[in-house]
Design a protein around this motif. Structure first.
Motif, short mmCIF file in Angstrom:
data_model
loop_
_atom_site.label_atom_id
_atom_site.label_comp_id
_atom_site.label_asym_id
_atom_site.label_seq_id
_atom_site.Cartn_x
_atom_site.Cartn_y
_atom_site.Cartn_z
N ASP A 1 0.82 -1.21 0.00
CA ASP A 1 0.00 0.00 0.00
C ASP A 1 0.85 1.27 0.00
N GLU A 2 2.00 1.23 0.65
CA GLU A 2 2.85 2.42 0.70
C GLU A 2 3.40 2.74 -0.69
N ARG B 1 0.53 4.27 -2.56
CA ARG B 1 0.26 5.63 -2.07
C ARG B 1 1.24 6.62 -2.68
#
Length: 274
Positions: free
Chosen positions: A87-88, A91
């Protein structure tokens, strides 16, 4: 249909270090980044055994790289134990993409071009020997669409956007020859320009008329018309906008007939300011 996904040969991630694009050995963090690039190809996730086989590296090496990526949030495991981008990573990628000023400014233009021609509109920039697609808008209707993606790449010499941008970088035959160097140009279709002389003549024509065409040079059945965009510099194109069309549906002649309309849609973004 246009394939803008990069094609990767298996990466050597052996204990002596993998081989980079320039033939040099990758060490340390470069190994981790090489695994990350391969991982990005598997949107549905990939198991350790499969990733090891694709990369052609000892399993412990790949496992250590994946561990480093997981600790940084750049990779994760799903409920089946398969590795996916974290997810990072997503993002950072989307935040950076959305914050680019040219992406925000050009989206309405791409929307208008896709609606007008019923084909796919792109914004791309030059990155060495390739173009990178920064934005894409598909037509609002039509059963057949191009498979290009934001972040996808294609050889610059085989695309309209690439030749448009190269025309501003390579002014002489010597420049073209130096740019090609010892790496032959890939022949994507029978129409691809693969010699320095042919590419130089085409780039000279592009400079003279202010636009570039891809007449099924990157992919059979797909053509495009490209114009420069001066989004971040008053004198040098920051990138190029194109309409990429299925040739049977929208022949290149149709795109050329609408050249003035295309230029009018770009407005001030399509003109240098000296």
């Amino acid at each position: 249909m246009e394939d803008t996904q990069p094609h990767h040969a298996p990466t050597d991630l052996g204990e002596e270090g993998p081989t980079g694009p320039d033939g040099s050995r990758l060490v340390g963090s470069d190994r981790v980044l090489a695994v990350l690039k391969e991982l990005s190809r598997f949107s549905g996730g990939v198991g350790l055994d499969e990733l090891t086989r694709v990369i052609g590296s000892p399993k412990p090496t790949v496992h250590r790289a994946l561990g480093a990526l997981r600790r940084a949030g750049l990779a994760a495991q799903d409920d089946r134990g398969r590795y996916v981008l974290g997810d990072e990573f997503l993002r950072m990628a989307f935040a950076h993409h959305e914050a680019r000023p040219e992406h925000v400014r050009l989206r309405p233009l791409l929307d208008a071009l896709a609606a007008r021609f019923g084909e796919t509109a792109h914004y791309a920039v030059l990155d060495g020997r390739e173009v990178v697609y920064r934005a894409k808008v598909d037509p609002p209707a039509g059963a057949v669409r191009l498979t290009s993606t934001v972040g996808g790449r294609n050889p610059a010499h085989a695309t309209g956007v690439g030749k448009l941008l190269l025309a501003h970088e390579l002014g002489t035959l010597d420049d073209v020859e130096a740019w090609i160097g010892d790496s032959p140009l890939e022949r994507r279709t029978p129409q691809t320009l693969c010699t320095a002389d042919d590419l130089y003549r085409d780039l000279r024509t592009v400079r003279a008329r202010g636009f570039a065409c891809d007449d099924q040079e990157n992919e059979v059945g797909v053509n495009c018309l490209a114009l420069p965009v001066y989004a971040t510099s008053p004198t040098k194109p920051s990138g190029a906008v194109s309409v990429s069309a299925l040739a049977y549906r929208t022949p290149l002649s149709v795109l050329l007939d609408a050249l003035d309309e295309f230029r009018a849609a770009l407005g001030p973004l399509g003109e240098p300011h000296r």
